[in-house]
Write a protein that holds these residues in place. Structure first.
Motif, PDB file in Angstrom:
ATOM      1  N   PRO A   1       1.170  -1.229  -0.189  1.00 24.37           N
ATOM      2  CA  PRO A   1       0.353  -0.353  -0.148  1.00 24.37           C
ATOM      3  C   PRO A   1       1.110   1.026  -0.310  1.00 24.37           C
ATOM      4  N   HIS A   2       0.669   2.485  -0.725  1.00 21.85           N
ATOM      5  CA  HIS A   2       1.528   3.477  -1.027  1.00 21.85           C
ATOM      6  C   HIS A   2       0.311   4.863   0.094  1.00 21.85           C
ATOM      7  N   THR A   3       0.680   5.413   0.847  1.00 20.06           N
ATOM      8  CA  THR A   3      -0.316   6.440   1.191  1.00 20.06           C
ATOM      9  C   THR A   3       0.392   7.725   0.548  1.00 20.06           C
ATOM     10  N   VAL A   4      -0.903   8.047   0.050  1.00 20.53           N
ATOM     11  CA  VAL A   4      -1.101   9.033  -1.255  1.00 20.53           C
ATOM     12  C   VAL A   4      -2.270  11.228  -0.489  1.00 20.53           C
ATOM     13  N   ARG A   5      -1.414  11.560  -1.371  1.00 17.54           N
ATOM     14  CA  ARG A   5      -2.400  12.799  -0.647  1.00 17.54           C
ATOM     15  C   ARG A   5      -3.444  12.666  -1.781  1.00 17.54           C
ATOM     16  N   ILE A   6      -4.805  12.481  -1.059  1.00 20.00           N
ATOM     17  CA  ILE A   6      -6.109  13.465  -2.135  1.00 20.00           C
ATOM     18  C   ILE A   6      -6.161  14.400  -2.084  1.00 20.00           C
TER      19      ILE A   6
ATOM     20  N   ASP B   1      -5.277  11.999   3.365  1.00 18.38           N
ATOM     21  CA  ASP B   1      -4.370  10.904   2.743  1.00 18.38           C
ATOM     22  C   ASP B   1      -5.361   9.473   2.040  1.00 18.38           C
ATOM     23  N   ARG B   2      -5.331   8.609   1.713  1.00 17.52           N
ATOM     24  CA  ARG B   2      -5.751   8.068   1.709  1.00 17.52           C
ATOM     25  C   ARG B   2      -4.886   6.064   1.151  1.00 17.52           C
ATOM     26  N   GLN B   3      -4.688   5.401   2.032  1.00 14.66           N
ATOM     27  CA  GLN B   3      -3.603   4.563   1.751  1.00 14.66           C
ATOM     28  C   GLN B   3      -4.939   3.308   0.279  1.00 14.66           C
ATOM     29  N   LEU B   4      -3.624   3.166  -1.127  1.00 13.90           N
ATOM     30  CA  LEU B   4      -3.828   3.061  -2.083  1.00 13.90           C
ATOM     31  C   LEU B   4      -2.981   1.562  -2.942  1.00 13.90           C
ATOM     32  N   PRO B   5      -3.206   1.074  -2.984  1.00 19.07           N
ATOM     33  CA  PRO B   5      -2.670  -0.779  -4.315  1.00 19.07           C
ATOM     34  C   PRO B   5      -1.842  -0.410  -4.798  1.00 19.07           C
TER      35      PRO B   5
ATOM     36  N   PRO C   1      -8.807   6.721  -6.876  1.00 20.29           N
ATOM     37  CA  PRO C   1      -8.012   7.076  -5.818  1.00 20.29           C
ATOM     38  C   PRO C   1      -8.674   7.996  -5.092  1.00 20.29           C
ATOM     39  N   GLY C   2      -9.690   9.708  -5.502  1.00 19.83           N
ATOM     40  CA  GLY C   2     -10.876  10.734  -5.460  1.00 19.83           C
ATOM     41  C   GLY C   2     -12.105   9.861  -5.131  1.00 19.83           C
ATOM     42  N   HIS C   3     -13.311  10.389  -5.456  1.00 22.61           N
ATOM     43  CA  HIS C   3     -14.258  10.471  -6.181  1.00 22.61           C
ATOM     44  C   HIS C   3     -14.474   9.212  -6.817  1.00 22.61           C
ATOM     45  N   SER C   4     -15.161   7.970  -6.292  1.00 24.01           N
ATOM     46  CA  SER C   4     -15.948   6.986  -7.436  1.00 24.01           C
ATOM     47  C   SER C   4     -17.003   7.446  -8.225  1.00 24.01           C
ATOM     48  N   PRO C   5     -17.187   7.528  -9.603  1.00 28.44           N
ATOM     49  CA  PRO C   5     -17.774   7.019 -10.523  1.00 28.44           C
ATOM     50  C   PRO C   5     -19.508   7.478  -9.766  1.00 28.44           C
TER      51      PRO C   5
ATOM     52  N   ALA D   1       0.699   3.102  -6.693  1.00 27.95           N
ATOM     53  CA  ALA D   1       1.568   3.653  -6.918  1.00 27.95           C
ATOM     54  C   ALA D   1       0.681   4.961  -7.551  1.00 27.95           C
ATOM     55  N   THR D   2       0.289   6.501  -7.051  1.00 28.67           N
ATOM     56  CA  THR D   2      -0.840   7.144  -7.455  1.00 28.67           C
ATOM     57  C   THR D   2      -0.048   8.801  -7.632  1.00 28.67           C
ATOM     58  N   PRO D   3      -0.821   9.905  -8.944  1.00 29.68           N
ATOM     59  CA  PRO D   3       0.271  10.641  -8.444  1.00 29.68           C
ATOM     60  C   PRO D   3      -0.861  11.799  -7.053  1.00 29.68           C
TER      61      PRO D   3
END
Length: 222
Positions: A2-7, A182-186, A91-95, A188-190
């Motif tokens: 998991p990657h911690t990403v500032r969303i 932040d979100r934990q994402l599976p 990463p942000g809002h789902s559709p 690497a995400t910008p």
């Protein structure tokens, strides 16, 4: 891993919680009536400034706060509904969440706009009533009091239900991400830009939005 990403950048988070508090306060003051309507009017201008800020920030804000990043296109919606395992695909809002966001913004804009055109014929008249006919004022007042508020309450209820669903069923803590950003994402995400310069730009946009609300309010003084 998991990657911690500032969303969610700080301006978006501050907007979100300010919008929530202002919405609740507007509903409460409307239900109380009487002298509370003066606060309802003031809070309406606060809501106008908040919405103006979000519309602008949706164009120039952090990566995942921009409208272009979460437009609910048919392809994104199909992918979302085909995702039976509940994996994080946005990463942000789902559709589906994006549809809720746009619907809520549209209803709030309609509610503020009709509020500015409303007249209760007792002690309150919106600052824009003098620019339109009595028929327009009557229709705006009817929508604001009898239609818009119920649409807004319904969307808020759906929003809260979605948060509970994602927390209990999908095991995704949406509220926490809107607190710390932040979100934990599976993978690497910008990340969204959230530095001092970006926040200074947001402060300028907020100031201009407040100036717009003040100008609209001043129209009722002439």
């Amino acid at each position: 891993m998991p990657h911690t990403v500032r969303i969610w950048d700080l301006p978006t988070r501050l907007f979100h919680w300010s919008l929530a508090v202002t919405t609740v306060a507007l509903v409460v003051t409307a239900k109380l009536g009487g002298n509370a309507m003066q606060w309802h009017l003031r809070l309406g201008y606060v809501m106008l400034a908040l919405l103006a800020f979000r519309l602008a920030w949706g164009l120039v804000g952090g990566r995942w706060s921009r409208f272009a990043s979460f437009l609910p296109t048919p392809a994104r919606l199909r992918s979302h509904f085909a995702n039976q395992e509940g994996k994080v695909t946005s990463p942000g809002h789902s559709p589906l969440g994006a549809l809720s966001v746009f619907a809520l913004l549209a209803v709030l804009l309609a509610q503020v706009g009709t509020g500015l055109l409303s007249d209760d014929e007792i002690a309150f008249a919106g600052p824009l009533t003098r620019f339109v006919s009595g028929e327009w004022v009557s229709q705006a007042t009817w929508y604001h009091k009898d239609v818009g508020q119920f649409l807004l309450l319904g969307l808020v209820a759906l929003h809260l239900a979605a948060i509970v669903f994602y927390a209990l069923v999908r095991r995704q803590a949406l509220v926490g991400a809107m607190v710390h950003g932040d979100r934990q994402l599976p993978g690497a995400t910008p990340a969204s830009r959230d530095d001092a310069l970006s926040r200074a730009g947001a402060a300028l946009v907020a100031a201009l939005s407040a100036l717009l609300a003040w100008w609209v309010a001043s129209l009722g003084a002439f």
